[in-house]
Design an enzyme around this catalytic site. Sequence first.
Site, PDB file in Angstrom:
ATOM      1  N   GLU A  14       0.106 -14.491  13.097  1.00  0.00           N
ATOM      2  CA  GLU A  14       0.831 -15.291  13.422  1.00  0.00           C
ATOM      3  C   GLU A  14       1.558 -15.989  13.478  1.00  0.00           C
ATOM      4  O   GLU A  14       2.542 -16.301  12.279  1.00  0.00           O
ATOM      5  CB  GLU A  14      -0.128 -16.335  13.669  1.00  0.00           C
ATOM      6  CG  GLU A  14       0.167 -17.837  14.683  1.00  0.00           C
ATOM      7  CD  GLU A  14      -0.558 -17.143  16.039  1.00  0.00           C
ATOM      8  OE1 GLU A  14      -0.575 -18.314  17.139  1.00  0.00           O
ATOM      9  OE2 GLU A  14      -1.435 -15.657  16.827  1.00  0.00           O
ATOM     10  N   GLN A  73      -7.379  -8.682  18.984  1.00  0.00           N
ATOM     11  CA  GLN A  73      -7.764  -9.565  17.307  1.00  0.00           C
ATOM     12  C   GLN A  73      -8.885 -10.948  18.207  1.00  0.00           C
ATOM     13  O   GLN A  73      -7.951 -11.964  18.743  1.00  0.00           O
ATOM     14  CB  GLN A  73      -7.320 -10.118  16.119  1.00  0.00           C
ATOM     15  CG  GLN A  73      -7.785 -10.700  15.498  1.00  0.00           C
ATOM     16  CD  GLN A  73      -7.500 -10.807  14.390  1.00  0.00           C
ATOM     17  OE1 GLN A  73      -6.677 -12.340  13.889  1.00  0.00           O
ATOM     18  NE2 GLN A  73      -7.365 -10.104  13.476  1.00  0.00           N
ATOM     19  N   CYS A 103      -8.623 -16.235   8.777  1.00  0.00           N
ATOM     20  CA  CYS A 103      -6.902 -16.666   8.746  1.00  0.00           C
ATOM     21  C   CYS A 103      -7.001 -18.008   7.724  1.00  0.00           C
ATOM     22  O   CYS A 103      -7.710 -18.377   8.075  1.00  0.00           O
ATOM     23  CB  CYS A 103      -7.211 -16.970  10.531  1.00  0.00           C
ATOM     24  SG  CYS A 103      -5.841 -18.700  10.282  1.00  0.00           S
ATOM     25  N   LYS A 144     -11.347  -8.344  10.287  1.00  0.00           N
ATOM     26  CA  LYS A 144     -10.996  -8.446   9.288  1.00  0.00           C
ATOM     27  C   LYS A 144     -11.040  -9.925   7.981  1.00  0.00           C
ATOM     28  O   LYS A 144     -11.251 -10.799   9.068  1.00  0.00           O
ATOM     29  CB  LYS A 144      -9.315  -8.951   9.597  1.00  0.00           C
ATOM     30  CG  LYS A 144      -8.633  -8.983   8.075  1.00  0.00           C
ATOM     31  CD  LYS A 144      -6.391  -8.545   8.594  1.00  0.00           C
ATOM     32  CE  LYS A 144      -6.218  -8.980   7.592  1.00  0.00           C
ATOM     33  NZ  LYS A 144      -4.559  -9.743   7.822  1.00  0.00           N
ATOM     34  N   ASN A 204      -5.393  -4.410   2.652  1.00  0.00           N
ATOM     35  CA  ASN A 204      -4.366  -5.183   3.187  1.00  0.00           C
ATOM     36  C   ASN A 204      -3.752  -6.273   1.745  1.00  0.00           C
ATOM     37  O   ASN A 204      -5.466  -6.340   1.096  1.00  0.00           O
ATOM     38  CB  ASN A 204      -5.097  -5.454   4.247  1.00  0.00           C
ATOM     39  CG  ASN A 204      -3.984  -7.054   4.397  1.00  0.00           C
ATOM     40  OD1 ASN A 204      -4.347  -8.060   4.584  1.00  0.00           O
ATOM     41  ND2 ASN A 204      -2.459  -6.207   4.732  1.00  0.00           N
ATOM     42  N   GLY A 205      -2.490  -6.167   1.762  1.00  0.00           N
ATOM     43  CA  GLY A 205      -2.375  -8.072   1.216  1.00  0.00           C
ATOM     44  C   GLY A 205      -1.164  -7.120  -0.670  1.00  0.00           C
ATOM     45  O   GLY A 205      -1.722  -5.977  -1.202  1.00  0.00           O
ATOM     46  N   GLU A 206      -0.216  -7.845  -0.147  1.00  0.00           N
ATOM     47  CA  GLU A 206       1.037  -7.590  -1.317  1.00  0.00           C
ATOM     48  C   GLU A 206       1.489  -5.955  -1.135  1.00  0.00           C
ATOM     49  O   GLU A 206       1.966  -5.091  -2.206  1.00  0.00           O
ATOM     50  CB  GLU A 206       0.818  -7.553  -2.834  1.00  0.00           C
ATOM     51  CG  GLU A 206       0.217  -9.525  -2.809  1.00  0.00           C
ATOM     52  CD  GLU A 206       1.293  -9.736  -2.651  1.00  0.00           C
ATOM     53  OE1 GLU A 206       2.647 -10.036  -2.707  1.00  0.00           O
ATOM     54  OE2 GLU A 206       1.691 -10.917  -2.295  1.00  0.00           O
ATOM     55  N   GLY A 228       2.032  -5.863   6.699  1.00  0.00           N
ATOM     56  CA  GLY A 228       1.965  -6.296   7.221  1.00  0.00           C
ATOM     57  C   GLY A 228       4.326  -7.228   7.292  1.00  0.00           C
ATOM     58  O   GLY A 228       5.009  -6.735   7.817  1.00  0.00           O
TER      59      GLY A 228
END
Length: 353
Positions: A14, A73, A103, A144, A204-206, A228
């Site tokens: 976002e 989404q 989120c 997610k 997902n992540g880092e 991302g």
Amino acid sequence: MTVERATILLAPMEGLLDFVLRDILTRVGGIDRCVSEFIRITDQLLPERVFTRIVPELHNGGRTFAGVPVRAQLLGSDPVCLAENAARLAALGPAGIDLNFGCPANVVNRHGGGAALLNEPETILAIVTAVRRAVPAHMPVSAKMRLGYSDDSRALECALAIADGGADEMVVHARTKAQAYRPPAYWERIGDIRAVVDIPVVANGEIWTVEDAQRCREVSGCDMLMIGRGAVTDPGLGLAIKASMRDPAAASMQAGINWPMLVPLLADFWHIVCTRLDKKSRAGRLKQWLNFLRRRFPEAETAYQALKTINDTDLIDEWLSGLMRERPFMHPCPGSGHTETSRLLNSFVCESV
């Protein structure tokens, strides 16, 4: 593990990774699918124009102009209202419907949406079940989630709720809401989730580098990764990850794209921003992306410093024109969505992957 089995997804973010960056980043290559930023559902059936405003790829068969599928989404907490909106959205032809249970924004969580639902696996089950029933059977429904809200004690419950509700796939951001975006990401907990669900799981992540991707795959056991901020910082990251899957030695080469290849993409990005966004937002969007790029490209640091106090679009036009003149072998074709960069990048993809 072979490159043919690997899938790279572009994350929804976002305020950052909107349709403009989806367009630009998917031109580079290495991205197999995107998820849009969330469409917030409260207590009413939204008109079609709201969906197409946030996901304009719906006008292009649910794909970016580079041909990469985009799942739209939804975020909300009312199963009935979400289902009604999902049915309307499905009729517009997205590549799938994704549900947001991750989120961390306080304004969203205060209204019971996003990561707040990780305290209510029974509501997650009701939402996924209702949405799955509301959309055509052939259309994928995914979700997610994070590992939890305050802690990860209910992570498996939430994952099972998503799977039991009929989702076809889930993405797990390997942190809780309380951990926000602070490193590290706890990829091993994604492995725990994979052990109890019978649907594909995306890690997902880092994931900022090829080395991060390799470690994430090893620790989580996932063939599918979502990137991302790493992709915003290094638009060639998806290409580099795929190259490393075929040839591990490529990891040290950081195969991807270089600054000369990125310059025309910056020009295209600016053109789209000036065409589609209001004037007061334009300079900020370019500087926002340069702020990420300077983590990877020294030239982006120079560019950021040159533009950080400039908000006049004409002056930015002049600056970008000068930058393009320094690289005469790449000439963008304004407004077409296709540049000489596309030919160069297509050639690069064939060589790198």
